[in-house]
Design a protein around this motif. Structure first.
Motif, PDB file in Angstrom:
ATOM      1  N   GLU A  58      28.771  63.115  14.872  1.00 28.76           N
ATOM      2  CA  GLU A  58      27.482  63.111  14.186  1.00 28.76           C
ATOM      3  C   GLU A  58      26.677  61.866  14.548  1.00 28.76           C
ATOM      4  OE1 GLU A  58      25.704  63.384   9.615  1.00 28.76           O
ATOM      5  OE2 GLU A  58      27.817  63.820  10.016  1.00 28.76           O
ATOM      6  N   ALA A  59      27.370  60.722  14.728  1.00 20.89           N
ATOM      7  CA  ALA A  59      26.690  59.479  15.095  1.00 20.89           C
ATOM      8  C   ALA A  59      26.133  59.545  16.508  1.00 20.89           C
ATOM      9  CB  ALA A  59      27.656  58.298  14.958  1.00 20.89           C
ATOM     10  N   GLY A  60      26.762  60.329  17.372  1.00 22.36           N
ATOM     11  CA  GLY A  60      26.262  60.532  18.732  1.00 22.36           C
ATOM     12  C   GLY A  60      26.870  59.626  19.772  1.00 22.36           C
ATOM     13  N   SER A  61      26.758  58.313  19.574  1.00 16.15           N
ATOM     14  CA  SER A  61      27.262  57.373  20.580  1.00 16.15           C
ATOM     15  C   SER A  61      27.511  56.021  19.928  1.00 16.15           C
ATOM     16  CB  SER A  61      26.255  57.220  21.726  1.00 16.15           C
ATOM     17  OG  SER A  61      25.043  56.650  21.234  1.00 16.15           O
ATOM     18  N   SER A  62      28.145  55.131  20.677  1.00 14.26           N
ATOM     19  CA  SER A  62      28.353  53.769  20.184  1.00 14.26           C
ATOM     20  C   SER A  62      28.761  52.864  21.338  1.00 14.26           C
ATOM     21  CB  SER A  62      29.434  53.723  19.099  1.00 14.26           C
ATOM     22  OG  SER A  62      30.732  53.790  19.683  1.00 14.26           O
ATOM     23  N   ARG A  63      28.730  51.589  21.071  1.00 12.28           N
ATOM     24  CA  ARG A  63      29.339  50.620  21.970  1.00 12.28           C
ATOM     25  C   ARG A  63      30.795  50.483  21.551  1.00 12.28           C
ATOM     26  NH1 ARG A  63      25.235  48.480  24.807  1.00 12.28           N
ATOM     27  NH2 ARG A  63      23.173  48.395  23.810  1.00 12.28           N
ATOM     28  N   THR A  64      31.617  49.981  22.454  1.00  7.60           N
ATOM     29  CA  THR A  64      33.037  49.857  22.136  1.00  7.60           C
ATOM     30  C   THR A  64      33.667  48.670  22.839  1.00  7.60           C
ATOM     31  OG1 THR A  64      35.188  50.998  22.181  1.00  7.60           O
ATOM     32  CG2 THR A  64      33.691  51.425  24.013  1.00  7.60           C
ATOM     33  N   ARG A  65      34.649  48.090  22.206  1.00  5.10           N
ATOM     34  CA  ARG A  65      35.510  47.075  22.819  1.00  5.10           C
ATOM     35  C   ARG A  65      36.947  47.538  22.639  1.00  5.10           C
ATOM     36  NH1 ARG A  65      33.437  42.181  24.362  1.00  5.10           N
ATOM     37  NH2 ARG A  65      31.263  41.782  23.773  1.00  5.10           N
ATOM     38  N   ALA A  71      54.359  44.294  26.011  1.00  4.58           N
ATOM     39  CA  ALA A  71      55.318  43.296  26.477  1.00  4.58           C
ATOM     40  C   ALA A  71      56.144  43.923  27.590  1.00  4.58           C
ATOM     41  CB  ALA A  71      56.218  42.839  25.336  1.00  4.58           C
ATOM     42  N   THR A  72      56.156  43.297  28.743  1.00  5.77           N
ATOM     43  CA  THR A  72      56.926  43.802  29.869  1.00  5.77           C
ATOM     44  C   THR A  72      57.554  42.643  30.628  1.00  5.77           C
ATOM     45  OG1 THR A  72      56.797  45.038  31.953  1.00  5.77           O
ATOM     46  CG2 THR A  72      54.820  43.875  31.272  1.00  5.77           C
ATOM     47  N   GLY A  73      58.832  42.758  30.924  1.00 10.21           N
ATOM     48  CA  GLY A  73      59.524  41.702  31.654  1.00 10.21           C
ATOM     49  C   GLY A  73      59.502  40.376  30.942  1.00 10.21           C
ATOM     50  N   GLY A  74      59.487  40.402  29.613  1.00  8.56           N
ATOM     51  CA  GLY A  74      59.462  39.164  28.854  1.00  8.56           C
ATOM     52  C   GLY A  74      58.082  38.535  28.767  1.00  8.56           C
ATOM     53  N   THR A  75      57.071  39.179  29.320  1.00  6.78           N
ATOM     54  CA  THR A  75      55.709  38.662  29.300  1.00  6.78           C
ATOM     55  C   THR A  75      54.811  39.604  28.528  1.00  6.78           C
ATOM     56  OG1 THR A  75      56.037  37.662  31.485  1.00  6.78           O
ATOM     57  CG2 THR A  75      53.756  37.930  30.720  1.00  6.78           C
ATOM     58  N   ARG A  76      53.967  39.025  27.676  1.00  5.86           N
ATOM     59  CA  ARG A  76      53.018  39.840  26.938  1.00  5.86           C
ATOM     60  C   ARG A  76      51.723  39.929  27.727  1.00  5.86           C
ATOM     61  NH1 ARG A  76      52.742  42.065  22.197  1.00  5.86           N
ATOM     62  NH2 ARG A  76      54.716  41.108  21.603  1.00  5.86           N
ATOM     63  N   VAL A  77      51.269  41.136  27.955  1.00  9.98           N
ATOM     64  CA  VAL A  77      50.080  41.399  28.760  1.00  9.98           C
ATOM     65  C   VAL A  77      48.999  41.996  27.879  1.00  9.98           C
ATOM     66  CG1 VAL A  77      49.148  42.716  30.697  1.00  9.98           C
ATOM     67  CG2 VAL A  77      51.451  41.750  30.846  1.00  9.98           C
ATOM     68  N   THR A  78      47.770  41.498  28.034  1.00 10.21           N
ATOM     69  CA  THR A  78      46.639  42.033  27.285  1.00 10.21           C
ATOM     70  C   THR A  78      45.535  42.434  28.255  1.00 10.21           C
ATOM     71  OG1 THR A  78      47.121  40.621  25.379  1.00 10.21           O
ATOM     72  CG2 THR A  78      44.926  41.585  25.491  1.00 10.21           C
ATOM     73  N   ILE A  79      45.085  43.675  28.133  1.00 13.27           N
ATOM     74  CA  ILE A  79      43.999  44.207  28.970  1.00 13.27           C
ATOM     75  C   ILE A  79      42.803  44.462  28.071  1.00 13.27           C
ATOM     76  CG2 ILE A  79      43.316  46.056  30.548  1.00 13.27           C
ATOM     77  CD1 ILE A  79      46.304  46.528  31.085  1.00 13.27           C
ATOM     78  N   LEU A  80      41.651  43.900  28.436  1.00 12.84           N
ATOM     79  CA  LEU A  80      40.456  43.996  27.613  1.00 12.84           C
ATOM     80  C   LEU A  80      39.401  44.880  28.272  1.00 12.84           C
ATOM     81  CD1 LEU A  80      40.102  40.233  26.605  1.00 12.84           C
ATOM     82  CD2 LEU A  80      41.193  42.073  25.299  1.00 12.84           C
ATOM     83  N   GLY A  81      38.636  45.577  27.463  1.00 12.14           N
ATOM     84  CA  GLY A  81      37.568  46.423  27.995  1.00 12.14           C
ATOM     85  C   GLY A  81      36.368  46.446  27.075  1.00 12.14           C
ATOM     86  N   LYS A  82      35.221  46.817  27.623  1.00 11.74           N
ATOM     87  CA  LYS A  82      34.018  46.986  26.806  1.00 11.74           C
ATOM     88  C   LYS A  82      33.105  47.995  27.483  1.00 11.74           C
ATOM     89  CE  LYS A  82      31.451  43.082  28.799  1.00 11.74           C
ATOM     90  NZ  LYS A  82      30.700  41.838  28.486  1.00 11.74           N
ATOM     91  N   GLY A  83      32.316  48.699  26.686  1.00  8.65           N
ATOM     92  CA  GLY A  83      31.421  49.696  27.257  1.00  8.65           C
ATOM     93  C   GLY A  83      30.733  50.529  26.211  1.00  8.65           C
ATOM     94  N   VAL A  84      30.419  51.775  26.576  1.00 10.36           N
ATOM     95  CA  VAL A  84      29.709  52.698  25.692  1.00 10.36           C
ATOM     96  C   VAL A  84      30.388  54.063  25.746  1.00 10.36           C
ATOM     97  CG1 VAL A  84      27.471  51.553  25.889  1.00 10.36           C
ATOM     98  CG2 VAL A  84      28.091  53.337  27.533  1.00 10.36           C
ATOM     99  N   TYR A  85      30.122  54.875  24.723  1.00  8.86           N
ATOM    100  CA  TYR A  85      30.734  56.207  24.686  1.00  8.86           C
ATOM    101  C   TYR A  85      29.787  57.185  24.014  1.00  8.86           C
ATOM    102  CZ  TYR A  85      34.473  59.622  24.856  1.00  8.86           C
ATOM    103  OH  TYR A  85      35.232  60.732  25.147  1.00  8.86           O
ATOM    104  N   ASP A  86      29.683  58.384  24.600  1.00  7.92           N
ATOM    105  CA  ASP A  86      28.895  59.483  24.049  1.00  7.92           C
ATOM    106  C   ASP A  86      29.870  60.503  23.476  1.00  7.92           C
ATOM    107  OD1 ASP A  86      27.479  61.946  23.712  1.00  7.92           O
ATOM    108  OD2 ASP A  86      25.944  61.253  25.122  1.00  7.92           O
ATOM    109  N   TYR A  87      29.908  60.621  22.137  1.00  8.16           N
ATOM    110  CA  TYR A  87      30.896  61.477  21.476  1.00  8.16           C
ATOM    111  C   TYR A  87      30.552  62.954  21.542  1.00  8.16           C
ATOM    112  CZ  TYR A  87      32.256  56.944  19.721  1.00  8.16           C
ATOM    113  OH  TYR A  87      32.624  55.629  19.663  1.00  8.16           O
ATOM    114  N   VAL A 148      47.113  55.315  27.408  1.00  9.01           N
ATOM    115  CA  VAL A 148      47.587  54.006  27.863  1.00  9.01           C
ATOM    116  C   VAL A 148      47.268  53.758  29.332  1.00  9.01           C
ATOM    117  CG1 VAL A 148      49.649  52.587  28.262  1.00  9.01           C
ATOM    118  CG2 VAL A 148      49.446  53.901  26.151  1.00  9.01           C
ATOM    119  N   THR A 149      47.383  54.769  30.180  1.00 13.44           N
ATOM    120  CA  THR A 149      47.313  54.613  31.633  1.00 13.44           C
ATOM    121  C   THR A 149      46.112  53.810  32.117  1.00 13.44           C
ATOM    122  OG1 THR A 149      48.571  56.616  32.092  1.00 13.44           O
ATOM    123  CG2 THR A 149      47.091  55.857  33.821  1.00 13.44           C
ATOM    124  N   GLY A 150      44.929  54.089  31.588  1.00 16.88           N
ATOM    125  CA  GLY A 150      43.724  53.428  32.073  1.00 16.88           C
ATOM    126  C   GLY A 150      43.580  51.985  31.627  1.00 16.88           C
ATOM    127  N   GLY A 151      44.523  51.483  30.842  1.00 19.84           N
ATOM    128  CA  GLY A 151      44.402  50.130  30.318  1.00 19.84           C
ATOM    129  C   GLY A 151      43.522  50.078  29.082  1.00 19.84           C
TER     130      GLY A 151
END
Length: 280
Positions: A58-65, A71-87, A148-151
């Motif tokens: 109903e809202a139509g679209s939004s920005r997103t983060r 955690a893999t191999g004893g290391t914590r990994v963080t992948i960040l993203g930002k963009g827009v989405y049309d629902y 998950v695949t796309g990060g």
């Protein structure tokens, strides 16, 4: 005269008493109103969350983060993203930034991702792909349904996971990025979500139900006064292909700027890379 003065004094006292009484009742009324505002909202939490994705349409679209932590191999990994989405069109665009190379190499270029029904497009993918070409992945072939695949988790897929809510509770009221929200905590079942989801997410969520270590997904979600998701955090568990051990992934999606322009154009066939992708 004395009787008149006494009458006026009595009338004055009664008037003041009446004002104080009204103020007291007003304060009590405000207190009750505030108590209602701070109390649990009307409606069964499970049913409220199962329909939360509809408010985004109903809202139509939004920005997103987005944020994906694992955690893999004893290391914590963080992948960040930002963009827009049309629902309504189920189209999104994200700039996904991978963590710095452990060897200390320069920061990698952000990967541009286009989210579309049944497909994930990636540019600046690396792994031998020319810089001006896109890689297309059929999300129906991904064992995690592209959660998950796309990060990053597709924002609408993240919302539709809630259609499989099996248990939920109202936690309380708080704020997310300046917006007043209601915090819920619960568990969703991916198989049930796939059956109740829109056609574009039925297949991917069904694949995730089979591909993850468990189809049960714990979550925390925050809804604003219009029922729109402002923040959702899932905790997925999938099996590492090499060690066959479950890997925990926390995916957080923040939604804001509702109604923002979301002009997403998919690449032409000649811009899609069809060669072999090297393993990284």
């Amino acid at each position: 005269m004395a009787r008149g003065r006494q009458h006026r004094r009595t009338h004055g006292v009664m008037a003041v008493a009446g004002v104080v009484c009204c103020l007291g009742l007003g304060a009590a009324g405000c207190a009750r109103s505030d108590a209602v505002a701070q109390g649990p909202p009307a409606g069964d939490p499970v049913q409220v969350l199962r329909t939360a994705a509809d408010a985004l349409v109903e809202a139509g679209s939004s920005r997103t983060r987005t944020s994906l932590e694992m955690a893999t191999g004893g290391t914590r990994v963080t992948i960040l993203g930002k963009g827009v989405y049309d629902y309504r069109k189920r189209l999104g665009r994200l700039e996904v930034r991978l963590p710095q190379d452990p060897a200390g190499a320069a920061d990698r270029r952000p990967i541009t991702e286009l989210l579309a029904p049944g497909a994930l497009y990636m540019k600046n993918r690396g792994a031998g792909v020319p810089a001006d070409k896109w890689v297309r992945v059929d999300t129906a072939t991904l064992s995690d349904g592209n959660l998950v695949t796309g990060g990053a988790t597709d924002p609408f897929a993240a919302a539709e996971v809630l259609r499989g809510t099996s248990s939920a509770a109202f936690v309380g009221r708080t704020e997310v990025a300046g917006a007043r929200v209601r915090h819920y905590r619960g568990t969703a079942d991916l198989e049930a979500a796939s059956q109740a989801a829109s056609e574009v997410n039925r297949g991917p969520l069904g694949a995730a139900a089979k591909g993850f270590a468990t189809a049960r997904v714990p979550f925390d979600v925050y809804l604003d006064d219009e029922g729109r998701i402002r923040k959702i955090r899932h905790r997925f568990s999938f099996v590492n292909g090499e060690r066959r051990e479950p890997v925990a992934v926390a995916s957080t999606t923040l939604l804001y700027g509702f109604g923002a322009p979301a002009d997403v154009r998919l690449p032409a066939d000649e811009d899609i890379y069809t060669g072999r992708i090297a393993q990284e």
